[in-house]
Design an enzyme around this catalytic site. Structure first.
Site, PDB file in Angstrom:
ATOM      1  N   SER A 179      -3.316  15.218 -23.875  1.00 25.77           N
ATOM      2  CA  SER A 179      -4.555  14.707 -24.071  1.00 25.77           C
ATOM      3  C   SER A 179      -4.614  14.334 -25.379  1.00 25.77           C
ATOM      4  CB  SER A 179      -5.694  15.973 -23.555  1.00 25.77           C
ATOM      5  OG  SER A 179      -7.131  15.346 -23.575  1.00 25.77           O
ATOM      6  N   ASP A 263      -7.843  12.470 -12.594  1.00 28.61           N
ATOM      7  CA  ASP A 263      -8.111  13.070 -14.089  1.00 28.61           C
ATOM      8  C   ASP A 263      -9.198  11.734 -14.414  1.00 28.61           C
ATOM      9  OD1 ASP A 263      -8.386  13.608 -16.508  1.00 28.61           O
ATOM     10  OD2 ASP A 263      -6.139  13.941 -16.865  1.00 28.61           O
ATOM     11  N   HIS A 293      -7.829  17.569 -15.306  1.00 29.08           N
ATOM     12  CA  HIS A 293      -7.399  17.140 -16.582  1.00 29.08           C
ATOM     13  C   HIS A 293      -6.252  17.968 -17.012  1.00 29.08           C
ATOM     14  CE1 HIS A 293      -7.059  15.068 -20.315  1.00 29.08           C
ATOM     15  NE2 HIS A 293      -7.505  16.189 -20.931  1.00 29.08           N
TER      16      HIS A 293
END
Length: 317
Positions: A179, A263, A293
């Site tokens: 991320s 996602d 996610h």
């Protein structure tokens, strides 16, 4: 009258969204070259704490970074004398762990036959002396020179510089994260030639101009722009200097990426677009058929592929 003015502003704001934004600014590379030069070459490090974690010596380091901001990193080095590859792990978006007595990601720090570093960039975890996490996404958003991610990316560059000074390092410096951590890994790789391998998982801040305007994080940025009465063009221009996609041309080391089929924060399509934009052919990507996610983090297949990729691409100096 006030309601009319407000409606007019929103109409004009939406009309301005019809323009076609430039994905990569013409001065992108020059901006970052100048920014990295502002870091300087000096490495100022203080040891805050020394302890032991299994078969490794563990220490907490305070490192001076851009704008005199102190960032903190837990560093583990095998007790057994020798030379080892250095792995740097960047956190995802969030407050992190502001605990000087208990390190985060012990599983990573305890890995054998590696030097491991877990770093808190500015405003995260232990590195909140001057910058707090609250309101992180919009700190300094009005200008590329003040936006929080300029300093955050330069923190990533600085920690690589520090890693390069560790005497037990064997020359391999592998940056990794998921991320936001994936975006930091991309930035560190593009901006610091000392990086030898990049593991970037479902990287945040990628192809941002195509993010869903009704969802986080673009929703937050647009709301801030509306409140400050900025033009949408100005917002997009600022964000473009921090888009992981625009760093792709400057990545020349092995890259492994993973993402997930669905996602809503870092859509699969953005990761694939970044992967395809990296010109280096020594790269691999895995798309896990899970939804959510970061759900690919628990994928055994992805983990096995990543480990094999790392083993194959470690350099013998």
């Amino acid at each position: 009258m006030k309601l009319f003015k407000l409606l007019l502003f929103f109409i004009l704001f939406n009309i301005s969204s019809c323009y076609k934004p430039v994905q990569k600014p013409a001065d992108f590379d020059e901006f970052w070259k100048t920014s990295v030069s502002e870091l300087g070459n000096e490495i100022e490090v203080r040891t805050i704490k020394d302890t032991v974690l299994g078969s490794k010596e563990l220490s907490l380091k305070a490192i001076e970074s851009y704008q005199d901001i102190t960032i903190y990193a837990w560093v583990s080095i095998p007790k057994k004398p020798g030379k080892y590859p250095v792995f740097i792990n960047f956190f995802g978006f969030g407050k992190g762990n502001p605990n000087k007595d208990e390190p985060s990601k012990k599983w990573f720090l305890s890995q054998k036959d590696h030097i491991n570093i877990v770093v808190d960039i500015r405003g995260q975890g232990l590195s909140t002396d001057k910058i707090k996490f609250k309101g992180y996404l919009t700190k300094g958003l009005e200008d590329k020179n003040t936006f929080i991610y300029k300093g955050a990316y330069l923190d990533a560059v600085k920690i690589v510089d520090y890693a390069h000074t560790i005497p037990e390092g064997d020359g391999n410096i592998i940056v990794k994260g998921g991320s936001q951590g994936g975006a930091l890994a991309i930035a560190a790789t593009a901006l610091n030639p000392k990086v030898t391998m990049c593991i970037s998982n479902f990287p945040f801040l990628t192809d941002m101009l195509n993010y869903d305007k009704t969802k986080w994080p673009m929703k937050i940025w647009i709301h801030e722009a509306k409140m400050k009465e900025w033009k949408l063009e100005e917002l997009h221009e600022t964000l473009s200097y921090f888009d992981a996609l625009n760093f792709a041309d400057n990545i020349n080391v092995p890259v492994f990426m993973r993402t997930q089929e669905t996602d809503t924060i870092t859509p699969k399509e953005t990761t694939v677009k970044l992967f395809n934009s990296i010109k280096n052919k020594n790269k691999n990507i895995y798309i896990d058929p899970c939804d959510g996610h970061g759900c690919s983090s628990s994928s055994k297949e992805a983990n096995n592929l990543e480990h094999a990729f790392i083993k194959k691409n470690l350099i013998s100096f």
